[in-house]
Motif scaffolding. Structure first.
Motif, PDB file in Angstrom:
ATOM      1  N   GLU A  82     -23.454   0.513   8.796  1.00 56.58           N
ATOM      2  CA  GLU A  82     -22.941  -0.831   9.095  1.00 56.58           C
ATOM      3  C   GLU A  82     -22.073  -0.812  10.353  1.00 56.58           C
ATOM      4  O   GLU A  82     -22.196  -1.674  11.227  1.00 56.58           O
ATOM      5  CB  GLU A  82     -22.146  -1.342   7.900  1.00 56.58           C
ATOM      6  CG  GLU A  82     -21.762  -2.786   7.984  1.00 56.58           C
ATOM      7  CD  GLU A  82     -21.060  -3.232   6.716  1.00 56.58           C
ATOM      8  OE1 GLU A  82     -20.019  -3.911   6.833  1.00 56.58           O
ATOM      9  OE2 GLU A  82     -21.547  -2.899   5.617  1.00 56.58           O
ATOM     10  N   PHE A  85     -24.300  -0.465  13.459  1.00 57.57           N
ATOM     11  CA  PHE A  85     -24.910  -1.723  13.882  1.00 57.57           C
ATOM     12  C   PHE A  85     -23.898  -2.634  14.562  1.00 57.57           C
ATOM     13  O   PHE A  85     -24.216  -3.309  15.535  1.00 57.57           O
ATOM     14  CB  PHE A  85     -25.555  -2.443  12.698  1.00 57.57           C
ATOM     15  CG  PHE A  85     -26.898  -1.886  12.343  1.00 57.57           C
ATOM     16  CD1 PHE A  85     -27.958  -1.969  13.226  1.00 57.57           C
ATOM     17  CD2 PHE A  85     -27.105  -1.279  11.123  1.00 57.57           C
ATOM     18  CE1 PHE A  85     -29.197  -1.457  12.906  1.00 57.57           C
ATOM     19  CE2 PHE A  85     -28.337  -0.763  10.796  1.00 57.57           C
ATOM     20  CZ  PHE A  85     -29.386  -0.849  11.686  1.00 57.57           C
ATOM     21  N   LYS A  86     -22.685  -2.651  14.042  1.00 62.24           N
ATOM     22  CA  LYS A  86     -21.646  -3.472  14.679  1.00 62.24           C
ATOM     23  C   LYS A  86     -21.337  -2.965  16.088  1.00 62.24           C
ATOM     24  O   LYS A  86     -21.047  -3.748  16.987  1.00 62.24           O
ATOM     25  CB  LYS A  86     -20.376  -3.467  13.832  1.00 62.24           C
ATOM     26  CG  LYS A  86     -20.471  -4.316  12.598  1.00 62.24           C
ATOM     27  CD  LYS A  86     -19.172  -4.258  11.813  1.00 62.24           C
ATOM     28  CE  LYS A  86     -19.289  -5.003  10.505  1.00 62.24           C
ATOM     29  NZ  LYS A  86     -18.093  -4.846   9.675  1.00 62.24           N
ATOM     30  N   ALA A  89     -24.501  -3.797  18.476  1.00 60.15           N
ATOM     31  CA  ALA A  89     -24.832  -5.211  18.672  1.00 60.15           C
ATOM     32  C   ALA A  89     -24.419  -5.736  20.042  1.00 60.15           C
ATOM     33  O   ALA A  89     -25.219  -6.410  20.704  1.00 60.15           O
ATOM     34  CB  ALA A  89     -24.233  -6.050  17.551  1.00 60.15           C
ATOM     35  N   PRO A  90     -23.207  -5.477  20.548  1.00 57.78           N
ATOM     36  CA  PRO A  90     -22.870  -6.001  21.878  1.00 57.78           C
ATOM     37  C   PRO A  90     -23.718  -5.378  23.005  1.00 57.78           C
ATOM     38  O   PRO A  90     -24.022  -6.044  23.989  1.00 57.78           O
ATOM     39  CB  PRO A  90     -21.403  -5.609  22.057  1.00 57.78           C
ATOM     40  CG  PRO A  90     -20.889  -5.302  20.715  1.00 57.78           C
ATOM     41  CD  PRO A  90     -22.056  -4.863  19.904  1.00 57.78           C
ATOM     42  N   SER A  93     -27.285  -7.064  23.041  1.00 60.90           N
ATOM     43  CA  SER A  93     -27.340  -8.528  22.973  1.00 60.90           C
ATOM     44  C   SER A  93     -28.206  -9.119  24.076  1.00 60.90           C
ATOM     45  O   SER A  93     -28.719 -10.214  23.934  1.00 60.90           O
ATOM     46  CB  SER A  93     -25.931  -9.113  23.036  1.00 60.90           C
ATOM     47  OG  SER A  93     -25.322  -8.761  24.268  1.00 60.90           O
ATOM     48  N   LYS A  98     -32.876  -8.239  19.937  1.00 58.12           N
ATOM     49  CA  LYS A  98     -31.629  -7.503  19.646  1.00 58.12           C
ATOM     50  C   LYS A  98     -31.840  -6.538  18.495  1.00 58.12           C
ATOM     51  O   LYS A  98     -32.732  -5.713  18.531  1.00 58.12           O
ATOM     52  CB  LYS A  98     -30.503  -8.491  19.364  1.00 58.12           C
ATOM     53  CG  LYS A  98     -30.287  -9.472  20.467  1.00 58.12           C
ATOM     54  CD  LYS A  98     -29.292 -10.495  20.057  1.00 58.12           C
ATOM     55  CE  LYS A  98     -29.340 -11.615  21.078  1.00 58.12           C
ATOM     56  NZ  LYS A  98     -29.291 -12.901  20.550  1.00 58.12           N
ATOM     57  N   LEU A  99     -31.034  -6.617  17.474  1.00 59.12           N
ATOM     58  CA  LEU A  99     -31.161  -5.763  16.285  1.00 59.12           C
ATOM     59  C   LEU A  99     -31.736  -6.540  15.112  1.00 59.12           C
ATOM     60  O   LEU A  99     -31.615  -6.116  13.964  1.00 59.12           O
ATOM     61  CB  LEU A  99     -29.804  -5.187  15.898  1.00 59.12           C
ATOM     62  CG  LEU A  99     -29.220  -4.126  16.827  1.00 59.12           C
ATOM     63  CD1 LEU A  99     -27.806  -3.788  16.405  1.00 59.12           C
ATOM     64  CD2 LEU A  99     -30.075  -2.907  16.838  1.00 59.12           C
ATOM     65  N   LEU A 100     -32.384  -7.665  15.382  1.00 60.28           N
ATOM     66  CA  LEU A 100     -32.840  -8.538  14.311  1.00 60.28           C
ATOM     67  C   LEU A 100     -33.861  -7.860  13.394  1.00 60.28           C
ATOM     68  O   LEU A 100     -33.839  -8.076  12.174  1.00 60.28           O
ATOM     69  CB  LEU A 100     -33.449  -9.809  14.921  1.00 60.28           C
ATOM     70  CG  LEU A 100     -33.889 -10.867  13.939  1.00 60.28           C
ATOM     71  CD1 LEU A 100     -32.670 -11.393  13.178  1.00 60.28           C
ATOM     72  CD2 LEU A 100     -34.559 -12.003  14.657  1.00 60.28           C
ATOM     73  N   LYS A 103     -31.821  -5.307  11.064  1.00 64.68           N
ATOM     74  CA  LYS A 103     -30.599  -5.736  10.404  1.00 64.68           C
ATOM     75  C   LYS A 103     -30.896  -6.232   8.996  1.00 64.68           C
ATOM     76  O   LYS A 103     -31.889  -6.893   8.751  1.00 64.68           O
ATOM     77  CB  LYS A 103     -29.931  -6.834  11.217  1.00 64.68           C
ATOM     78  CG  LYS A 103     -28.568  -7.201  10.694  1.00 64.68           C
ATOM     79  CD  LYS A 103     -27.878  -8.171  11.609  1.00 64.68           C
ATOM     80  CE  LYS A 103     -26.540  -8.487  11.014  1.00 64.68           C
ATOM     81  NZ  LYS A 103     -25.774  -9.398  11.823  1.00 64.68           N
TER      82      LYS A 103
END
Length: 106
Positions: A82, A85-86, A89-90, A93, A98-100, A103
């Motif tokens: 987790e 992924f956080k 993510a930036p 972007s 992205k990470l869709l 996720k």
């Protein structure tokens, strides 16, 4: 028809019958294997299955499986994935998607 052609048709038909009867695929394949060994005149069916099962279960290629499962459990239980992924993510972007696709949707 030759013997092997007849045996092949019988084995294909028996596989379809096993699967149509609702038998699990693994059990249907074992059943077809037993029928095939019996039809070709091999009397040592138990010995063949025992040696091939032992050989498949003691191969070195299976040693990595418990490590991958353990690694996944560690990542899940410690919330490390987790946080990963956080953190990513930036950076991602600007990319389409992205990470869709990886996720977890809650």
């Amino acid at each position: 028809m030759t013997d092997m052609t007849l045996i092949s048709f019988i084995l294909a038909l028996s596989l379809l019958l096993f699967l149509a009867a609702g038998l699990w695929v693994s059990l249907a394949l074992i059943g077809v294997g037993v029928i095939g060994l019996y039809m070709t005149g091999n009397e040592q069916i138990g010995l063949l299955f025992a040696s091939s099962s032992w050989g498949a279960s003691t191969s070195w290629s299976l040693t990595a499986l418990p490590m991958f499962i353990w690694m996944g459990e560690l990542l899940f239980r410690t919330k490390l994935s987790e946080d990963l992924f956080k953190g990513l993510a930036p950076w991602l972007s600007g990319l389409p998607g992205k990470l869709l696709h990886v996720k977890d949707r809650k």
